[in-house]
Design an enzyme around this catalytic site. Structure first.
Site, PDB file in Angstrom:
ATOM      1  N   ASP A  52       0.866  -1.183   0.000  1.00 35.69           N
ATOM      2  CA  ASP A  52       0.000   0.000   0.000  1.00 35.69           C
ATOM      3  C   ASP A  52       0.909   1.242   0.000  1.00 35.69           C
ATOM      4  O   ASP A  52       2.114   1.161   0.225  1.00 35.69           O
ATOM      5  CB  ASP A  52      -0.954  -0.025   1.198  1.00 35.69           C
ATOM      6  CG  ASP A  52      -2.190   0.857   0.959  1.00 35.69           C
ATOM      7  OD1 ASP A  52      -2.181   1.676   0.017  1.00 35.69           O
ATOM      8  OD2 ASP A  52      -3.167   0.733   1.720  1.00 35.69           O
ATOM      9  N   GLU A  79     -10.206   7.168   4.512  1.00 35.43           N
ATOM     10  CA  GLU A  79      -9.203   6.536   5.384  1.00 35.43           C
ATOM     11  C   GLU A  79      -9.230   7.119   6.801  1.00 35.43           C
ATOM     12  O   GLU A  79     -10.302   7.366   7.357  1.00 35.43           O
ATOM     13  CB  GLU A  79      -7.830   6.624   4.716  1.00 35.43           C
ATOM     14  CG  GLU A  79      -7.868   5.967   3.315  1.00 35.43           C
ATOM     15  CD  GLU A  79      -6.527   5.858   2.643  1.00 35.43           C
ATOM     16  OE1 GLU A  79      -5.523   5.597   3.314  1.00 35.43           O
ATOM     17  OE2 GLU A  79      -6.484   5.999   1.400  1.00 35.43           O
TER      18      GLU A  79
HETATM   19  C1  BGC Z   1      -5.069   3.251   0.349  1.00 33.24           C
HETATM   20  C2  BGC Z   1      -5.322   2.198  -0.701  1.00 33.24           C
HETATM   21  C3  BGC Z   1      -5.214   2.786  -2.077  1.00 33.24           C
HETATM   22  C4  BGC Z   1      -3.882   3.476  -2.233  1.00 33.24           C
HETATM   23  C5  BGC Z   1      -3.655   4.071  -3.614  1.00 33.24           C
HETATM   24  C6  BGC Z   1      -3.837   4.072   0.061  1.00 33.24           C
HETATM   25  O1  BGC Z   1      -3.756   5.178   0.908  1.00 33.24           O
HETATM   26  O2  BGC Z   1      -4.958   2.637   1.621  1.00 33.24           O
HETATM   27  O3  BGC Z   1      -6.574   1.601  -0.504  1.00 33.24           O
HETATM   28  O4  BGC Z   1      -5.407   1.793  -3.050  1.00 33.24           O
HETATM   29  O5  BGC Z   1      -3.775   4.503  -1.258  1.00 33.24           O
HETATM   30  O6  BGC Z   1      -4.374   5.229  -3.807  1.00 33.24           O
END
Ligand code: BGC
Length: 602
Positions: free
Chosen positions: A274, A470
């Site tokens: 991630d 998030e």
């Molecule tokens: C998130 C992921 C996402 C990634 C790319 C991260 O902050 O946890 O779910 O796919 O960013 O944007």
């Protein structure tokens, strides 16, 4: 050729390609920088295997033609043979997690929690297929979806990315969504990514990126279970999770990544980290990178520091910290995914079939999104059968979220944290827009001040959350992240949305609007736009009817479809509804819920 021969042939071509590649070419395949930090020339000279758009990161004017031009340039650089370079086509990834919602004018589907309420896995597959087409229409190959989190605590800011607290529902959806995205790997498919491996939805107190404290049996039955059908369906990639399991971060967890996922479960695709997820494993970046790669991470998603990452990676291979066999395994997996996806045989992005088709936000796609909206609505209260409303009734529409497409789409829409207002979701219909179309005599007064018993028979008040993504969606007290979640390294801290699960604490103005209208003697139909169930006891008490609309996306007309009875209410709760602000966590919430899992009036 039989499938077996096919598989053998592609394995042979991957092996011969691998044998021709230099160390630098192999390490380049393992890198996925963010587009803002990388040029086509970088792709050519550093042999980069992949690029992503982070949430809200868009080229040019954010139109399909801008995306295609960008991808075309990156792809051409990856295919250069200059100086004896081995050409390997680049894989471009985005978060198309509720439609291709980063792009202006895309069809924006309800977030996963709303899809959980529909209970309709056939609909899920159609949504995934449409999403794949809109992704392909921008020259992109790969979406970081589906999220298979089983959210446990409603205070988690990513609850809306979870279909349900019921692992069996998440599992039922997993294979259908992967099938819809990847198809038969032909012209219409994109690469899917099951995320976040594993236990993302189970963190203590619902802290994003926190610690999931569970024994292995519980981890397996709740959080690993939904991956089994996705793996059986052939999902090509899996994303490692920010969270820890019993104090150990998943990004450095060899047992979970290698022994369980790749070993016991037989996953033969590749694991992507991630966003800068390896950084939190250790204070020393080079050590962190070696820990992640040795644990089983195959491709590194890096926001900006990809040059340093690449240099450290190489150094750790040269000094023997990372065995060459591990590098070969990672690159073999990446090349195998590209081969299975048919990327080696695809034309340049600008010349691919869907690049020529103007399907972004197409009318027939929006029809399916509207169907999803009306099927996702959960009717929680309907005193005296006030619903359905007669289109000829004198209707006042009020509330902060009544005419706000940004709010009804939520996070991961055009911007990472979402947007406010109607401008950034062109082609969409706000909830008010849908009501006005169904009941042309209705009037809008956002703060409700225009309400009058003489003029209005009923008010529809649309309230709830503003967008977040998030950790910025977490509901937290003043306490800091516990030691477990930061174990072995740094923890990322994000400002939370609020400190209570009560809507009346988060947004007292909503209760004030509902109350003021009700006090004038006008019955109120409340529509809640939110990424999770909230404690809404007072709002409920003052409402004659109450509808949970989740984060419906661009097609707000689906709300009017049910309010006016063109289609029946049929959604059911994917999470038990809390009776108190303290009742955030399953299974306690389930035991003392106001409305149980699966509840929904017809
Ligand atoms: C998130 C992921 C996402 C990634 C790319 C991260 O902050 O946890 O779910 O796919 O960013 O944007």
């Amino acid at each position: 050729m039989t499938p077996t021969n096919d598989t053998q042939a592609s394995a042979a071509s991957v092996e011969s390609l691998l044998a021709r590649m230099t160390l630098d070419e192999k390490l380049g395949q393992m890198m996925q920088p963010e587009r803002m930090a990388v040029t086509p020339d970088d792709v050519r000279t550093h042999f980069l295997g992949s690029i992503l758009s982070g949430g809200g990161s868009c080229p040019g004017d954010n139109r399909p033609s801008d995306w295609i031009a960008m991808n075309d340039a990156y792809w051409a650089a990856s295919m250069s043979t200059e100086g004896g370079r081995t050409p390997v086509p680049l894989l471009y990834g985005v978060d198309a997690i509720h439609g291709h919602a980063n792009v202006l004018g895309a069809t924006v589907f309800p977030h996963n929690i709303g899809l959980g309420a529909t209970g309709d896995s056939e609909l899920l597959e159609r949504i995934a297929r449409i999403t794949a087409r809109e992704v392909l229409a921008t020259g992109v190959d790969w979406t970081f979806a589906p999220t298979l989190a089983v959210a446990n605590d409603l205070r988690w800011g990513r609850t809306y990315e979870s279909y349900s607290e019921d692992a069996s529902l998440v599992a039922r959806y997993a294979s259908r969504f992967v099938r819809g995205l990847q198809g038969d790997m032909g012209r219409d498919g994109v690469v899917a990514c099951a995320k976040h491996w594993v236990g993302d939805g189970g963190t203590d107190l619902g802290y994003d990126q926190g610690d999931t404290i569970l024994d292995e049996e519980a981890l397996t039955s709740t959080h690993i279970a939904p991956y089994l059908p996705a793996l059986a369906e052939g999902v090509l990639t899996v994303m490692a999770s920010f969270n820890s399991w019993n104090g150990n971060k998943c990004h450095g967890h060899r047992y979970l990544l290698t022994d369980v996922l790749k070993g016991r479960l037989g996953f033969s695709g590749f694991v992507i980290s991630d966003w800068d997820g390896v950084d939190y494993l250790h204070e020393d970046y080079a050590t962190a990178i070696a820990m992640a790669v040795n644990a089983g991470v195959d491709m590194l998603m890096v926001s900006v520091e990809w040059r340093a990452c690449l240099a450290h990676l190489k150094q750790r291979v040269v000094d023997g910290t990372i065995p060459m066999a591990r590098i070969d395994d990672a690159v073999r997996r990446i090349l195998t995914v590209k081969e299975r996806f048919g990327l080696f045989g695809k034309a340049r992005p600008a010349d691919r079939y869907w690049s020529q088709v103007d399907c972004l936000g197409a009318a027939d796609h929006r029809v399916v999104a509207r169907e999803a909206v009306r099927k996702s609505l959960v009717l929680l209260k309907n005193d005296n059968a006030i619903l359905p409303l007669a289109p000829g009734a004198r209707i006042l529409v009020a509330g902060r979220n009544a005419d706000n497409l940004g709010h009804q789409c939520g996070g991961f829409t055009v911007a990472w944290q979402g947007t406010s207002g109607n401008e950034s979701v062109p082609g969409g219909t706000s909830i008010w827009g849908g009501i006005r179309a169904a009941a042309p005599g209705a009037t809008l007064s956002v703060d409700g001040s225009a309400a009058s018993a003489a003029a209005h028979d009923v008010a529809i008040v649309v309230v709830g959350e503003r967008p977040y993504a998030e950790g910025m969606g977490d509901l937290r007290g003043q306490e800091t992240i516990g030691a477990g979640s930061g174990a072995g390294g740094k923890a990322k801290r994000l400002a939370p949305y609020g400190d209570s699960l009560s809507l009346s604490v988060l947004h007292p103005e909503d209760l004030a609007t509902i109350r003021a209208i009700r006090d004038k003697g006008i019955p109120v139909v409340t529509v809640l736009v939110s990424g999770r169930p909230l404690e809404v006891n007072e709002e409920l008490a003052h409402s004659a009817a109450f509808v949970a609309a989740w984060l419906p996306g661009s097609e707000g007309a689906g709300v009017a479809d049910a309010l006016f009875g063109t289609h029946p209410f049929q959604g059911t709760l994917p999470f038990a509804w809390p009776a108190t602000a303290e009742g955030a966590t399953y299974p306690a919430r389930r035991a003392s819920s106001l409305f149980p899992l699966g509840f929904g009036l017809r």
